[in-house]
Design a protein around this motif. Structure first.
Motif, PDB file in Angstrom:
ATOM      1  N   TRP A 404       0.631  -1.271  -0.184  1.00 52.89           N
ATOM      2  CA  TRP A 404      -0.086  -0.292  -0.274  1.00 52.89           C
ATOM      3  C   TRP A 404       0.997   1.365  -0.044  1.00 52.89           C
ATOM      4  N   ALA A 405       0.441   2.348  -0.675  1.00 51.29           N
ATOM      5  CA  ALA A 405       0.898   3.857  -0.008  1.00 51.29           C
ATOM      6  C   ALA A 405       0.842   3.729   0.936  1.00 51.29           C
ATOM      7  N   SER A 406       2.162   4.366   1.478  1.00 51.24           N
ATOM      8  CA  SER A 406       2.692   4.260   3.116  1.00 51.24           C
ATOM      9  C   SER A 406       3.691   5.414   3.169  1.00 51.24           C
ATOM     10  N   TYR A 407       3.585   5.584   4.715  1.00 56.66           N
ATOM     11  CA  TYR A 407       4.609   6.527   5.299  1.00 56.66           C
ATOM     12  C   TYR A 407       5.881   6.282   5.944  1.00 56.66           C
ATOM     13  N   MET A 408       6.095   4.820   5.756  1.00 58.77           N
ATOM     14  CA  MET A 408       7.063   4.720   6.849  1.00 58.77           C
ATOM     15  C   MET A 408       7.929   4.435   6.318  1.00 58.77           C
ATOM     16  N   VAL A 409       9.297   4.697   7.482  1.00 53.80           N
ATOM     17  CA  VAL A 409      10.053   4.924   6.996  1.00 53.80           C
ATOM     18  C   VAL A 409      11.085   3.188   5.990  1.00 53.80           C
ATOM     19  N   ASP A 410       9.960   2.681   6.719  1.00 52.90           N
ATOM     20  CA  ASP A 410      10.940   1.052   5.750  1.00 52.90           C
ATOM     21  C   ASP A 410      10.449   0.601   4.762  1.00 52.90           C
ATOM     22  N   HIS A 411       9.988   1.758   4.020  1.00 56.74           N
ATOM     23  CA  HIS A 411       9.288   1.204   2.625  1.00 56.74           C
ATOM     24  C   HIS A 411      10.080   1.850   1.601  1.00 56.74           C
ATOM     25  N   PRO A 412       9.674   1.613   0.121  1.00 57.14           N
ATOM     26  CA  PRO A 412      10.406   2.254  -0.717  1.00 57.14           C
ATOM     27  C   PRO A 412      10.061   3.802  -0.681  1.00 57.14           C
ATOM     28  N   ARG A 417       5.418   9.188  -2.035  1.00 56.06           N
ATOM     29  CA  ARG A 417       5.003   9.171  -2.748  1.00 56.06           C
ATOM     30  C   ARG A 417       4.030   9.877  -3.162  1.00 56.06           C
ATOM     31  N   ALA A 418       3.015   8.580  -3.316  1.00 55.75           N
ATOM     32  CA  ALA A 418       2.155   7.801  -3.974  1.00 55.75           C
ATOM     33  C   ALA A 418       0.516   8.638  -3.820  1.00 55.75           C
ATOM     34  N   MET A 419       0.343   8.866  -2.488  1.00 57.16           N
ATOM     35  CA  MET A 419      -1.193   9.521  -2.042  1.00 57.16           C
ATOM     36  C   MET A 419      -0.874  10.466  -3.427  1.00 57.16           C
ATOM     37  N   GLY A 420      -0.202  11.483  -3.966  1.00 53.66           N
ATOM     38  CA  GLY A 420      -0.254  12.576  -4.865  1.00 53.66           C
ATOM     39  C   GLY A 420      -0.944  12.238  -6.254  1.00 53.66           C
ATOM     40  N   PRO A 421      -0.897  11.128  -6.490  1.00 54.91           N
ATOM     41  CA  PRO A 421      -1.134  10.513  -7.997  1.00 54.91           C
ATOM     42  C   PRO A 421      -2.221   9.866  -7.875  1.00 54.91           C
ATOM     43  N   LEU A 422      -2.244   8.408  -7.122  1.00 55.65           N
ATOM     44  CA  LEU A 422      -4.108   8.251  -6.390  1.00 55.65           C
ATOM     45  C   LEU A 422      -4.876   8.771  -6.331  1.00 55.65           C
ATOM     46  N   ALA A 423      -4.766  10.151  -5.522  1.00 50.15           N
ATOM     47  CA  ALA A 423      -5.318  11.539  -5.252  1.00 50.15           C
ATOM     48  C   ALA A 423      -5.440  11.500  -6.377  1.00 50.15           C
ATOM     49  N   ALA A 512      -1.195   8.797 -14.642  1.00 48.81           N
ATOM     50  CA  ALA A 512      -1.061   8.362 -12.579  1.00 48.81           C
ATOM     51  C   ALA A 512      -1.271   6.931 -13.402  1.00 48.81           C
ATOM     52  N   LYS A 513      -2.171   6.415 -13.876  1.00 51.48           N
ATOM     53  CA  LYS A 513      -2.201   4.821 -14.163  1.00 51.48           C
ATOM     54  C   LYS A 513      -1.021   4.288 -13.615  1.00 51.48           C
ATOM     55  N   ARG A 514       0.167   4.462 -15.136  1.00 50.31           N
ATOM     56  CA  ARG A 514       1.200   4.135 -14.352  1.00 50.31           C
ATOM     57  C   ARG A 514       2.295   4.306 -13.599  1.00 50.31           C
ATOM     58  N   LEU A 515       2.175   4.821 -12.251  1.00 45.85           N
ATOM     59  CA  LEU A 515       2.832   5.051 -11.505  1.00 45.85           C
ATOM     60  C   LEU A 515       1.921   4.276 -10.405  1.00 45.85           C
ATOM     61  N   ALA A 516       0.573   4.347 -10.487  1.00 47.83           N
ATOM     62  CA  ALA A 516      -0.160   3.346  -9.795  1.00 47.83           C
ATOM     63  C   ALA A 516      -1.429   3.257 -10.099  1.00 47.83           C
ATOM     64  N   LYS A 517      -1.622   2.009 -10.162  1.00 46.85           N
ATOM     65  CA  LYS A 517      -2.856   0.970 -10.687  1.00 46.85           C
ATOM     66  C   LYS A 517      -3.770   1.513 -10.181  1.00 46.85           C
ATOM     67  N   SER A 518      -3.342   1.294  -8.664  1.00 43.89           N
ATOM     68  CA  SER A 518      -4.274   1.648  -7.642  1.00 43.89           C
ATOM     69  C   SER A 518      -3.886   1.676  -5.794  1.00 43.89           C
ATOM     70  N   GLY A 519      -4.142   1.545  -5.032  1.00 44.60           N
ATOM     71  CA  GLY A 519      -2.983   1.935  -3.896  1.00 44.60           C
ATOM     72  C   GLY A 519      -2.188   0.783  -2.711  1.00 44.60           C
ATOM     73  N   TYR A 520      -2.431  -0.048  -4.096  1.00 42.63           N
ATOM     74  CA  TYR A 520      -1.396  -1.422  -3.380  1.00 42.63           C
ATOM     75  C   TYR A 520      -0.237  -1.606  -4.727  1.00 42.63           C
ATOM     76  N   GLU A 521      -0.744  -1.471  -6.154  1.00 44.44           N
ATOM     77  CA  GLU A 521      -0.042  -1.240  -6.771  1.00 44.44           C
ATOM     78  C   GLU A 521       0.478  -0.312  -7.620  1.00 44.44           C
ATOM     79  N   ILE A 522       1.787  -0.040  -6.877  1.00 45.61           N
ATOM     80  CA  ILE A 522       2.528   1.229  -7.353  1.00 45.61           C
ATOM     81  C   ILE A 522       4.008   0.789  -7.506  1.00 45.61           C
ATOM     82  N   SER A 523       4.185   1.449  -8.661  1.00 53.28           N
ATOM     83  CA  SER A 523       5.717   1.137  -9.598  1.00 53.28           C
ATOM     84  C   SER A 523       6.655   1.444  -9.079  1.00 53.28           C
TER      85      SER A 523
END
Length: 561
Positions: A404-412, A417-423, A512-523
């Motif tokens: 999922w899109a995530s604000y955690m330190v130990d995530h890519p 960053r993905a919340m913007g394109p997802l929004a 936007a879909k190329r970057l994030a197809k869904s909230g858990y399918e993020i390039s």
């Protein structure tokens, strides 16, 4: 859109041993990874946008210095700012895709003490003023480690001939508290120093396109006369006016939203309604454009529904334009009481396996069940990474909480960053986040431990920059690398929105879909993010040019411009 064009040449080039490598900001540089980089930094930025990249320096360094740099071009010189990336030692991964060990996050002054066991990475940033002349700006970065000069790094920024708005086009509200800040810095909350520090934290959020709720926390004093609420706005205005009238930053950026601070002295339903009415009138009298909202009971359980309904009725009885925000999924029991429906991001995307939301509906579907004036926001919670920390034994459950899109330190970084394109792609109306300094309230050392709610960094996007930690004599907020990624995602949103306004919405949606197809399918691929950014930029420039040519033709033919 935040990445810059440095990555375009980064994939195949590697700096000489002991030199400097330029690496995409979408790569988190860790001790066990040696990213290949470029020998020069080449960025692209719109007017009104900030762009960053990373310089990876030799390891084992205790002190980094850098000569001031102003890039020269067709307009006023562009200033380059730089921070060293400090590392958080993760002891418990946020979930199965997290890892233990050092992760880059805090952006500290170059003069701050360094840990030679960690990689030496400098985050470099250029912020382009709104009226900057477009064109190419160049210079050369000169750095030294432990007194030894490194090869200079050619640095260029292509300023694009279009402008992003200073204030975010996507309403948002992230929590922050004077009392948490004072605790994290060890200074009295009532002191002038703490109040000045709160302003610096608020400025830091606004510089990253983020609006805040909470702030000083204390409601304006109130007394009731003949059914009217009479509020003393002196302290409130001194704190909030700069963020609402556009005077706190040179760009004129303003908060997009502001929460109503409830006052316990308003004890009856009639007094509460009068109090809300006075709040709305004050904003109208001041000409403040930020949307007031009432934050009802957070994540209400069925037993809390009567409270939420009562809260909503009191606000509506005020007859003011103050929507009621409720952090809940699409639930028929509350639909008549909600003006800003705010589910967790999991509730927008159906997914196979264990369910992390039992009322899944996208924004368009939710709107069909809401009143016409209602809005749909969303937010992240520990349901996007798992609320216990570490990979659960059940692999299916770990998968349900991963990606999922995530604000955690130990995530890519792309997940940060993905919340913007997802929004943009989802069509939501805004974003909520519960806190940015939550860990300041704990007794732990924030610099060593950000593990809360099963995640590393959940609710904390800053570090307390105390003199004891950074040196010097002044307290200051230390922003995180994650906050930079959040800003870059909001800039992504602006690019896509601008392209849509120019008549190319279909391409913007596809991008936007190329970057994030869904909230858990993020390039996860920085090169893909870079390619999308470049294509969107080129199409904006082309559309803008055609629009200007059309207007020029009308003027030439004697028409009205």
């Amino acid at each position: 859109m935040g990445v810059g064009w440095a990555w375009a040449v980064a994939a195949a080039l590697s700096a000489a041993p002991g030199g400097v490598q330029v690496v995409s900001p979408l790569v988190k540089v860790r001790p066990d990874a040696t990213p290949k980089g470029a020998k020069e930094a080449r960025l692209s930025a719109a007017r009104g946008e900030c762009e960053g990249t990373q310089l990876v320096l030799p390891q084992g360094v205790t002190r980094v210095t850098m000569k001031p740099l102003a890039l020269k071009g067709p307009g006023a010189p562009l200033t380059v700012d730089a921070w060293r990336e400090a590392y958080l030692d993760v002891k418990t991964p946020s979930n199965g895709e997290g890892r233990t060990g050092p992760w880059p996050d805090a952006l500290v002054p170059l003069s701050a003490p360094a840990n030679p066991r960690h990689p030496t990475v400098v985050y470099v940033e250029v912020c382009v003023p709104a009226k900057q002349a477009p064109g190419t700006y160049t210079g050369s970065l000169s750095a030294a480690v432990d007194g030894k000069a490194l090869p200079a790094v050619p640095f260029s920024v292509e300023v694009q001939p279009f402008e992003l708005p200073a204030t975010s086009s996507l309403p948002n509200s992230f929590g922050i508290s004077l009392y948490s800040i004072s605790k994290g810095h060890g200074i009295p909350a009532e002191s002038p120093e703490a109040k000045a520090l709160l302003r610096e934290y608020g400025k830091a959020l606004l510089e990253h396109r983020v609006s805040a709720h909470g702030m000083g926390m204390d409601p304006p004093p109130v007394k009731f006369q003949d059914g009217r609420a009479v509020l003393d706005w002196t302290a409130y205005d001194a704190e909030m006016a700069p963020f609402l009238d556009g005077s706190v930053l040179p760009s004129g950026a303003r908060f997009t939203t502001v929460d109503v601070r409830d006052n316990r002295k308003a004890s009856t339903d009639a007094e509460k309604s009068a109090y809300y009415r006075a709040f709305q009138k004050h904003f109208e009298d001041k000409g403040w454009k930020a949307q007031l909202f009432f934050y009802a009971k957070d994540e209400p359980k069925p037993a809390d529904f009567p409270l939420v309904k009562a809260q909503s009725k009191r606000v509506r009885d005020a007859g003011a334009d103050i929507p009621v925000l409720v952090t809940t999924a699409l639930n028929p029991a509350l639909l008549g009481s909600v003006d800003i429906l705010t589910p967790i991001i999991n509730c927008f995307y159906p997914r196979e396996g264990p369910q992390t939301c039992h009322h899944v509906a996208n924004a368009a579907t939710a709107r069909t069940r809401l009143p016409a004036r209602a809005k749909v926001w969303w937010y992240q919670s520990c349901m996007a990474h798992g609320c216990t920390g570490g990979p659960p034994p059940d692999k299916a459950l770990d998968k349900a909480y991963s990606d999922w899109a995530s604000y955690m330190v130990d995530h890519p970084a792309p997940l940060n960053r993905a919340m913007g394109p997802l929004a943009f792609e989802s069509g939501v109306d805004g974003e909520l986040y519960f806190d940015t300094v939550f860990a300041y309230n704990t007794k732990k050392d924030v610099w060593a431990d950000l593990f809360e709610f099963g995640g590393n960094g959940d609710g904390t996007l800053f570090y307390p920059g105390t003199p004891a930690k950074l040196g010097g004599t002044e307290h200051q907020p230390v922003v995180s690398l994650r906050l930079k990624h959040i800003r870059d995602g909001l800039e992504d949103y602006e690019y896509l929105r601008l392209l849509t306004s120019l008549g190319d919405g279909a391409f913007a949606k596809a991008a936007a879909k190329r970057l994030a197809k869904s909230g858990y399918e993020i390039s996860r691929d920085p090169a893909e993010w870079e390619a999308v950014r470049k294509e969107v930029t080129e199409r904006i420039v082309k559309r803008k040019s055609a629009e200007q040519a059309k207007r020029s033709g009308r003027r030439t033919s004697g028409g009205t411009p």
